[in-house]
Design an enzyme around this catalytic site. Sequence first.
Site, PDB file in Angstrom:
ATOM      1  N   ARG A 112       2.602   7.315  -0.471  1.00 33.96           N
ATOM      2  CA  ARG A 112       3.215   6.064  -0.036  1.00 33.96           C
ATOM      3  C   ARG A 112       2.383   4.855  -0.447  1.00 33.96           C
ATOM      4  O   ARG A 112       1.175   4.823  -0.234  1.00 33.96           O
ATOM      5  CB  ARG A 112       3.400   6.057   1.483  1.00 33.96           C
TER       6      ARG A 112
ATOM      7  N   GLU B 223      -3.109  -5.418  -0.805  1.00 36.77           N
ATOM      8  CA  GLU B 223      -3.542  -4.075  -0.452  1.00 36.77           C
ATOM      9  C   GLU B 223      -3.517  -3.195  -1.695  1.00 36.77           C
ATOM     10  O   GLU B 223      -2.978  -3.586  -2.744  1.00 36.77           O
ATOM     11  CB  GLU B 223      -2.666  -3.491   0.674  1.00 36.77           C
TER      12      GLU B 223
ATOM     13  N   HIS C 218      -5.309   8.579   4.983  1.00 36.15           N
ATOM     14  CA  HIS C 218      -5.840   7.221   4.828  1.00 36.15           C
ATOM     15  C   HIS C 218      -7.331   7.328   4.528  1.00 36.15           C
ATOM     16  O   HIS C 218      -8.052   8.081   5.182  1.00 36.15           O
ATOM     17  CB  HIS C 218      -5.625   6.395   6.098  1.00 36.15           C
TER      18      HIS C 218
ATOM     19  N   ARG D  77      -4.083   5.143  -2.502  1.00 30.39           N
ATOM     20  CA  ARG D  77      -4.767   5.776  -1.373  1.00 30.39           C
ATOM     21  C   ARG D  77      -5.240   7.194  -1.676  1.00 30.39           C
ATOM     22  O   ARG D  77      -6.317   7.597  -1.239  1.00 30.39           O
ATOM     23  CB  ARG D  77      -3.836   5.805  -0.152  1.00 30.39           C
TER      24      ARG D  77
ATOM     25  N   HIS E 194      -2.574  10.521   7.813  1.00 25.94           N
ATOM     26  CA  HIS E 194      -2.057   9.192   8.149  1.00 25.94           C
ATOM     27  C   HIS E 194      -0.540   9.105   8.099  1.00 25.94           C
ATOM     28  O   HIS E 194       0.076   8.526   8.991  1.00 25.94           O
ATOM     29  CB  HIS E 194      -2.663   8.175   7.176  1.00 25.94           C
TER      30      HIS E 194
END
Length: 398
Positions: free
Chosen positions: A364, A112, A227, A273, A329
Amino acid sequence: MTADRIVVVGAGVAGLATALRLAPLPVTLVTAAPLGEDTATAWAQGGIAAAIGADDAPALHAADTLAAGAGLSDAGIAGIVAGAGPGLVDWLVGLGLAFDRGPDGALALGLEAAHSRRRIVKAGGDATGAAVLRTLARAAAACPSITVTVGRATALAQDGEGRVTGLVLRTDRGALDLPARAVVLATGGLGGLYRATTNPAGAVGAGLALAARAGAVLRDVEFVQFHPTAIALRTDGPLPLATEALRGEGAILVDAAGGRVMAGIAGAELAPRDVVARAIARRTGRGEAVFLDARRIDVARRFPTVAALCRGAGLDPAVSPIPVRPAAHYHMGGIRVDGCGRSTLANLWACGEVAATGLHGANRLASNSLLEAMAFAVRIAADIRGMDAPAAGAGRGP
């Protein structure tokens, strides 16, 4: 109820893991909905980040966490949480969770954004959160030291010196006072306050409000992660998610003409992100549409949750790119806690998204949320075990 009891508020991964780790101490688990329902955990398509690959190490995982946090993460906490990953995966396996595995039987590791190694452990392709929740809820239901109470917390009870002595709860039968020697808030985030969100509508920061009204210190409340790839089915309300793992497996972001949205940006689709979300927001802010092109991936087989969401909206990701947009998110801020999950109020702990541990900094790292909740559940339980049990009605700080 007695003052020796521990109250855990919230039945997502943070609350369930904490209640289980506290066994055999008596725990009342307070949930606003029946066990296993209406939690952000169940919506988590990503996985659990754990440095278990032959080319990986917790130090590398911690370094990626710090890089994603934009210089505001706590290095010590990052090291602790990353180091806990492999053991937590083993714990879940011991509870019966069937993680995805390769042909050789080894755990399958996904990639990811902003991770330097393949280290994402998954269950059911893109249904890890739901699988973890089912596993923990089943274990909690079978645990004799855990009592489940359905209701909504309205206030923290405190003594004359401000120490938390229990919880005030609203139930179908009326108000209920739960005296306790320790209260753990595990109530999730606040994404439901936003017009476009990937969170359940009930995620409105209730735990933050409880703690703040009682005088607890909050931290980093301005840091809300969007997100990048919520599926753009409408302009507001909870939006389904196209997991970041799709980009980890080669899906790309394109405009209506097929041009690359992330062209010329460091990391491209696998940038942190916040970088990807801003790149998309610049386009959508100009009225342009952005799509996630996953046609090169067998979405139906490898990401069944996303495939089902698309089918429900009349989309076929095997034929057409998926329309996406950023949506609120995850809240990196929350109740300020130390390395044992203690808040600034005696007898009050916080775990999961409602807590600000210092792990996430300003952004995060993907798949660190389930990991953090389970890692701090262990530390919180150990800290509470170290308290002397008070006599009924007597408050005592940790």
